[in-house]
Design a protein around this motif. Structure first.
Motif, short mmCIF file in Angstrom:
data_model
loop_
_atom_site.label_atom_id
_atom_site.label_comp_id
_atom_site.label_asym_id
_atom_site.label_seq_id
_atom_site.Cartn_x
_atom_site.Cartn_y
_atom_site.Cartn_z
N ALA A 1 0.83 -1.21 0.00
CA ALA A 1 0.00 0.00 0.00
C ALA A 1 0.86 1.26 0.00
N CYS A 2 1.95 1.22 0.77
CA CYS A 2 2.87 2.36 0.84
C CYS A 2 4.21 1.84 1.34
N ASN A 3 5.21 1.84 0.45
CA ASN A 3 6.48 1.17 0.82
C ASN A 3 7.45 2.10 1.57
N LEU A 4 6.88 3.00 2.38
CA LEU A 4 7.68 3.94 3.16
C LEU A 4 7.52 3.61 4.64
N VAL A 5 8.63 3.59 5.36
CA VAL A 5 8.61 3.37 6.81
C VAL A 5 9.00 4.69 7.48
N ALA A 6 8.11 5.23 8.30
CA ALA A 6 8.40 6.47 9.03
C ALA A 6 9.21 6.12 10.28
N ILE A 7 10.42 6.66 10.39
CA ILE A 7 11.28 6.40 11.56
C ILE A 7 11.22 7.63 12.47
N LEU A 8 10.51 7.48 13.60
CA LEU A 8 10.26 8.63 14.48
C LEU A 8 11.25 8.64 15.65
N ALA B 1 6.87 11.13 -4.42
CA ALA B 1 8.11 10.57 -4.98
C ALA B 1 7.99 9.05 -5.10
N MET B 2 7.35 8.42 -4.12
CA MET B 2 7.15 6.96 -4.14
C MET B 2 6.30 6.57 -5.35
N ARG B 3 5.22 7.34 -5.57
CA ARG B 3 4.33 7.03 -6.70
C ARG B 3 5.06 7.22 -8.03
N ALA B 4 5.89 8.26 -8.09
CA ALA B 4 6.65 8.53 -9.32
C ALA B 4 7.69 7.43 -9.55
N ALA B 5 8.26 6.92 -8.44
CA ALA B 5 9.29 5.87 -8.54
C ALA B 5 8.68 4.54 -8.98
#
Length: 206
Positions: free
Chosen positions: A9-16, A202-206
């Motif tokens: 769904a979203c291949n980004l991991v938010a590191i807080l 950027a993820m969608r563009a990639a």
């Protein structure tokens, strides 16, 4: 939602890193509203287990909540007690990987060479984190992908920007961990929302 579904769904991991329990829900809400589905609280943050527990309780149905900078099997047990489902480490400690899998959790250890990656996979890693990505250019990820098992995702973490995500994606990176370029202690919600949106674009563009 499984880890695999969240990554799709979203291949980004938010590191807080450095987040406090008092602000974690507002930041989590901002990220989930922007489309992020995996959130990591590193254990070297203030009261990390409390923050993880709050995120799990509030957003456990909508997102996968993980712990980062997990270095020992006893820390794995502490994190498992919060309801978190992902253990992320900067290194590849076979004991931590085995304890994570024994607890029924996703294991994402940090690796910097093919030797480390294969050892981590042998210990049971679900995927591997190419860390720090600044020193592991897309060319190297591409070479890793040629030899690593196809079902093992490689996430690029450390120095990932909206500008270099396409190159890493083309090389075979399955996802990205985003830290200080998304959140640092003191960053206001409007800035986080704006950065979160830029990374999604950027993820969608990639």
């Amino acid at each position: 939602m499984t880890f695999e579904e969240a990554l799709k769904a979203c291949n980004l991991v938010a590191i807080l890193r450095g987040i406090t329990p008092g602000e974690v829900e507002a930041v989590g809400e901002t990220l989930i509203a922007a489309g992020w589905r995996i959130i990591e609280v590193p254990l070297n943050s203030p009261e990390p287990l409390k923050s993880i527990e709050k995120l799990v309780k509030r957003f456990g149905e909508q997102a996968i909540i993980g712990a980062g900078t997990v270095l020992t099997p006893s820390q794995v047990a502490d994190v498992a007690a919060t309801g978190s489902r992902v253990i992320i480490s900067p290194n590849a400690n076979p004991e931590v990987i085995r304890a994570t899998r024994a607890a029924g959790m996703v294991s994402l250890p940090g690796v910097a060479t093919p030797t480390e990656a294969f050892a981590a996979i042998e210990a049971g890693a679900t995927g591997v984190k190419a860390f720090p990505a600044e020193s592991i250019p897309p060319l190297i990820i591409k070479a890793w992908k040629a030899v690593l098992p196809k079902e093992i995702p490689v996430l690029a973490v450390g120095g990932v920007t909206p500008e270099n995500m396409t190159a890493y994606s083309q090389a075979g990176a399955a996802g990205f961990g985003i830290g200080s370029s998304l959140y640092k202690p003191g960053t206001d919600l409007a800035t986080i929302a704006e950065r979160a949106k830029k990374f999604i674009e950027a993820m969608r563009a990639a």
